[in-house]
Design a protein around this motif. Structure first.
Motif, mmCIF file in Angstrom:
data_model
loop_
_atom_site.group_PDB
_atom_site.id
_atom_site.type_symbol
_atom_site.label_atom_id
_atom_site.label_comp_id
_atom_site.label_asym_id
_atom_site.label_seq_id
_atom_site.Cartn_x
_atom_site.Cartn_y
_atom_site.Cartn_z
ATOM 1 N N PHE A 236 8.097 6.375 -7.945
ATOM 2 C CA PHE A 236 9.341 6.873 -7.361
ATOM 3 C C PHE A 236 10.528 6.054 -7.862
ATOM 4 C CE2 PHE A 236 6.328 8.945 -4.695
ATOM 5 C CZ PHE A 236 6.967 10.058 -4.152
ATOM 6 N N LEU A 237 10.291 4.805 -8.204
ATOM 7 C CA LEU A 237 11.322 3.946 -8.784
ATOM 8 C C LEU A 237 10.835 3.448 -10.142
ATOM 9 C CD1 LEU A 237 12.420 1.758 -5.727
ATOM 10 C CD2 LEU A 237 13.691 3.619 -6.784
ATOM 11 N N LYS A 238 11.651 3.629 -11.154
ATOM 12 C CA LYS A 238 11.260 3.251 -12.508
ATOM 13 C C LYS A 238 10.949 1.763 -12.585
ATOM 14 C CE LYS A 238 12.747 3.770 -17.339
ATOM 15 N NZ LYS A 238 11.540 4.534 -17.739
ATOM 16 N N GLY A 239 9.828 1.448 -13.199
ATOM 17 C CA GLY A 239 9.454 0.054 -13.404
ATOM 18 C C GLY A 239 8.504 -0.504 -12.371
ATOM 19 N N TYR A 240 8.204 0.271 -11.308
ATOM 20 C CA TYR A 240 7.281 -0.196 -10.270
ATOM 21 C C TYR A 240 6.089 0.753 -10.220
ATOM 22 C CZ TYR A 240 11.100 -3.174 -8.647
ATOM 23 O OH TYR A 240 12.102 -4.114 -8.570
ATOM 24 N N THR A 242 3.046 0.016 -8.362
ATOM 25 C CA THR A 242 2.264 -0.111 -7.138
ATOM 26 C C THR A 242 3.221 -0.319 -5.970
ATOM 27 O OG1 THR A 242 0.453 -1.148 -8.387
ATOM 28 C CG2 THR A 242 0.359 -1.306 -5.995
ATOM 29 N N TYR A 243 2.950 0.395 -4.866
ATOM 30 C CA TYR A 243 3.838 0.362 -3.703
ATOM 31 C C TYR A 243 3.000 0.149 -2.442
ATOM 32 C CZ TYR A 243 7.044 2.742 -6.937
ATOM 33 O OH TYR A 243 7.812 3.077 -8.015
ATOM 34 N N SER A 244 3.538 -0.601 -1.518
ATOM 35 C CA SER A 244 2.870 -0.806 -0.240
ATOM 36 C C SER A 244 3.512 0.050 0.848
ATOM 37 C CB SER A 244 2.922 -2.276 0.178
ATOM 38 O OG SER A 244 2.049 -3.057 -0.615
ATOM 39 N N TYR A 245 2.704 0.341 1.863
ATOM 40 C CA TYR A 245 3.141 1.093 3.049
ATOM 41 C C TYR A 245 2.809 0.239 4.258
ATOM 42 C CZ TYR A 245 2.069 4.187 7.028
ATOM 43 O OH TYR A 245 1.953 4.743 8.281
ATOM 44 N N TYR A 246 3.779 0.055 5.163
ATOM 45 C CA TYR A 246 3.581 -0.832 6.308
ATOM 46 C C TYR A 246 3.709 -0.100 7.646
ATOM 47 C CZ TYR A 246 4.116 -4.384 2.675
ATOM 48 O OH TYR A 246 3.951 -5.138 1.547
ATOM 49 N N GLY A 247 3.361 1.197 7.650
ATOM 50 C CA GLY A 247 3.455 1.985 8.859
ATOM 51 C C GLY A 247 2.181 1.983 9.694
ATOM 52 N N PRO A 248 2.180 2.728 10.812
ATOM 53 C CA PRO A 248 1.080 2.673 11.787
ATOM 54 C C PRO A 248 -0.240 3.269 11.302
ATOM 55 C CG PRO A 248 2.668 4.388 12.384
ATOM 56 C CD PRO A 248 3.288 3.594 11.271
ATOM 57 N N LEU A 249 -0.209 4.135 10.279
ATOM 58 C CA LEU A 249 -1.466 4.737 9.824
ATOM 59 C C LEU A 249 -2.401 3.727 9.162
ATOM 60 C CD1 LEU A 249 -0.311 8.245 8.521
ATOM 61 C CD2 LEU A 249 -1.565 7.702 10.616
ATOM 62 N N HIS A 259 -0.910 -2.136 -0.412
ATOM 63 C CA HIS A 259 -1.559 -1.867 -1.693
ATOM 64 C C HIS A 259 -1.192 -2.875 -2.773
ATOM 65 C CE1 HIS A 259 -4.457 0.995 -3.039
ATOM 66 N NE2 HIS A 259 -3.896 1.042 -4.223
ATOM 67 N N ASN A 260 0.019 -3.388 -2.773
ATOM 68 C CA ASN A 260 0.301 -4.490 -3.689
ATOM 69 C C ASN A 260 -0.579 -5.693 -3.357
ATOM 70 O OD1 ASN A 260 2.425 -4.199 -5.797
ATOM 71 N ND2 ASN A 260 3.618 -3.385 -4.085
ATOM 72 N N LYS A 277 0.392 -10.909 3.143
ATOM 73 C CA LYS A 277 1.825 -10.594 3.094
ATOM 74 C C LYS A 277 2.643 -11.628 3.855
ATOM 75 C CE LYS A 277 5.235 -7.003 4.133
ATOM 76 N NZ LYS A 277 6.160 -7.863 4.891
ATOM 77 N N LYS A 278 2.135 -12.073 4.990
ATOM 78 C CA LYS A 278 2.870 -13.046 5.797
ATOM 79 C C LYS A 278 2.952 -14.402 5.088
ATOM 80 C CE LYS A 278 2.890 -15.188 10.398
ATOM 81 N NZ LYS A 278 2.198 -15.253 11.720
ATOM 82 N N ILE A 279 1.834 -14.834 4.519
ATOM 83 C CA ILE A 279 1.807 -16.145 3.852
ATOM 84 C C ILE A 279 2.681 -16.147 2.607
ATOM 85 C CG2 ILE A 279 0.317 -17.754 2.573
ATOM 86 C CD1 ILE A 279 -1.957 -16.894 4.525
ATOM 87 N N ALA A 280 2.591 -15.068 1.823
ATOM 88 C CA ALA A 280 3.321 -14.993 0.547
ATOM 89 C C ALA A 280 4.481 -14.009 0.653
ATOM 90 C CB ALA A 280 2.373 -14.598 -0.575
ATOM 91 N N ALA A 281 5.205 -14.065 1.747
ATOM 92 C CA ALA A 281 6.268 -13.085 2.021
ATOM 93 C C ALA A 281 7.304 -13.022 0.912
ATOM 94 C CB ALA A 281 6.932 -13.415 3.355
ATOM 95 N N GLU A 282 7.565 -14.144 0.256
ATOM 96 C CA GLU A 282 8.600 -14.152 -0.780
ATOM 97 C C GLU A 282 8.225 -13.289 -1.980
ATOM 98 O OE1 GLU A 282 6.065 -17.885 -1.625
ATOM 99 O OE2 GLU A 282 6.615 -16.579 0.058
ATOM 100 N N TYR A 283 6.941 -12.992 -2.124
ATOM 101 C CA TYR A 283 6.495 -12.147 -3.235
ATOM 102 C C TYR A 283 6.488 -10.657 -2.872
ATOM 103 C CZ TYR A 283 4.986 -16.282 -5.789
ATOM 104 O OH TYR A 283 4.965 -17.472 -6.473
ATOM 105 N N TYR A 284 6.436 -10.340 -1.592
ATOM 106 C CA TYR A 284 6.233 -8.947 -1.184
ATOM 107 C C TYR A 284 7.423 -8.307 -0.468
ATOM 108 C CZ TYR A 284 1.374 -10.005 -2.304
ATOM 109 O OH TYR A 284 0.223 -10.360 -2.966
ATOM 110 N N ASP A 285 8.199 -9.105 0.229
ATOM 111 C CA ASP A 285 9.245 -8.519 1.074
ATOM 112 C C ASP A 285 10.280 -7.734 0.271
ATOM 113 O OD1 ASP A 285 8.049 -9.460 3.310
ATOM 114 O OD2 ASP A 285 9.486 -11.083 3.704
ATOM 115 N N ASN A 286 10.511 -8.121 -0.972
ATOM 116 C CA ASN A 286 11.552 -7.482 -1.771
ATOM 117 C C ASN A 286 11.022 -6.407 -2.718
ATOM 118 O OD1 ASN A 286 13.677 -9.043 -0.650
ATOM 119 N ND2 ASN A 286 13.145 -10.745 -2.008
ATOM 120 N N LEU A 287 9.728 -6.149 -2.665
ATOM 121 C CA LEU A 287 9.176 -5.058 -3.470
ATOM 122 C C LEU A 287 9.438 -3.721 -2.772
ATOM 123 C CD1 LEU A 287 5.683 -6.511 -4.538
ATOM 124 C CD2 LEU A 287 7.725 -6.247 -5.969
ATOM 125 N N PRO A 288 9.562 -2.619 -3.532
ATOM 126 C CA PRO A 288 9.724 -1.298 -2.905
ATOM 127 C C PRO A 288 8.555 -1.006 -1.971
ATOM 128 C CG PRO A 288 10.122 -1.165 -5.265
ATOM 129 C CD PRO A 288 9.568 -2.535 -5.002
#
Length: 323
Positions: A236-240, A242-249, A259-260, A277-288
């Motif tokens: 959905f965004l050029k250059g990425y 793999t994308y993660s989803y953080y919803g209730p499902l 998924h990242n 994700k919590k431990i390495a938040a600096e790597y994941y929080d800014n990804l799409p």
């Protein structure tokens, strides 16, 4: 019908997938993540309860009117069936019994497969390992659609049909892209499944069989959970890629939405991916990232720049090792 999308080929890239390098960086900075690389024994009991739930459902639907069989197949059976495919995904990574008991995981995967109605577990494991090792690899990663899918399913209406038919494409695509010789375990998976299906038919009749098979097909097609198929790697965004989803499902899908995190650490069970994700938040929080798989499905159909071609694809170099 919608307009033909602009994309006419996959996004070819000439770099390695990003997950191996990010894994090295994260482990160098957060070595405590290694402690999460262990089996999730709770997975065993969850799978057993899911199998028992479906057996109970097979019994309960045996005498219902057909309209209620279809209703419950979509409302309940489809959720359990899709969730079970993601339990099998966990088992394929040896998350149930650990890497030291790989065969225990294979047998358990065959057991988990039973309420799906169609043999799946062993073949999935063989192809899924290729998906991790050679993400986007031309002729190897069967998660990538065929050229026909990208060419034909190029309007809004056709993309909608493609989503409905996803389980059929996932079944047929390996035979077109990367056929492999049948193994002994795949034959055992097939025979175990046929034996189970015959037993269900003999005990409770055709409505129970229909509920089982319809739930699997519907759950993997036009269903909110099926948004993960597209959310994981469609660009959905050029250059990425793999994308993660953080919803209730994620509660129903063993955290496959992370998924990242999963591709970075495929040997960490889904239960522990939120901790990664919590431990390495600096790597994941800014990804799409996504918060709704339903919106992913809607955007995929309605966005004329997105199609089955919206995947990164790479030409593999050097020796390729497959299961």
């Amino acid at each position: 019908m919608g307009n033909t999308v602009a994309r006419e080929d996959f996004e070819w890239v000439y770099t390695d997938q990003p997950h191996a390098d990010r894994r090295k960086e994260i482990l160098a900075k957060h070595p405590e993540i290694k402690a999460l690389m262990k089996p999730d024994y709770n997975l065993i009991w969850v799978v057993v309860l899911m199998v028992l739930a479906q057996l109970t459902a097979f019994y309960l639907v045996r005498d219902l009117d057909w309209k209620w069989v279809v209703f419950w197949a979509y409302v309940f059976g489809s959720c359990i069936s899709h969730s079970m495919t993601l339990a099998i995904h966990e088992i394929s990574h040896n998350s149930a019994f650990g890497n030291s008991k790989a065969m225990w995981n294979r047998w358990f995967g065959i057991f988990a497969n039973l309420p799906l109605g169609l043999p799946y577990s062993i073949s999935f494991k063989r192809y899924h390992m290729d998906h991790h090792r050679y993400l986007g690899g031309d002729g190897i990663d069967v998660d990538i659609p065929t050229n026909f899918e990208g060419w034909f399913f190029c309007t809004r209406f056709r993309k909608f049909i493609w989503i409905v038919l996803q389980p059929f494409f996932y079944a047929i695509r390996p035979l077109c892209i990367n056929p492999k010789p049948i193994t002994r375990l795949e034959i055992i998976n097939l025979l175990a499944q046929l034996t189970f299906d015959v037993a269900i038919y003999y005990l409770w009749g055709v409505k129970s069989i229909f509920y089982m098979l319809a739930g699997s097909v519907l759950g993997l097609g036009l269903h909110p959970i099926s948004g993960h198929f597209i959310a994981e790697h469609y660009m959905f965004l050029k250059g990425y890629e793999t994308y993660s989803y953080y919803g209730p499902l994620n509660l129903l899908t063993f955290n496959v939405g992370y998924h990242n995190e999963h591709h970075d650490f495929p040997n960490i069970p889904g239960k522990s991916l939120p901790l990664v994700k919590k431990i390495a938040a600096e790597y994941y929080d800014n990804l799409p990232q996504y918060n709704s798989w339903i919106k992913v499905l809607y955007d995929f159909v309605m966005d004329d720049t997105i199609s089955p071609y919206s995947r990164m694809k790479r030409q593999l170099k050097g020796e390729v090792k497959q299961d």
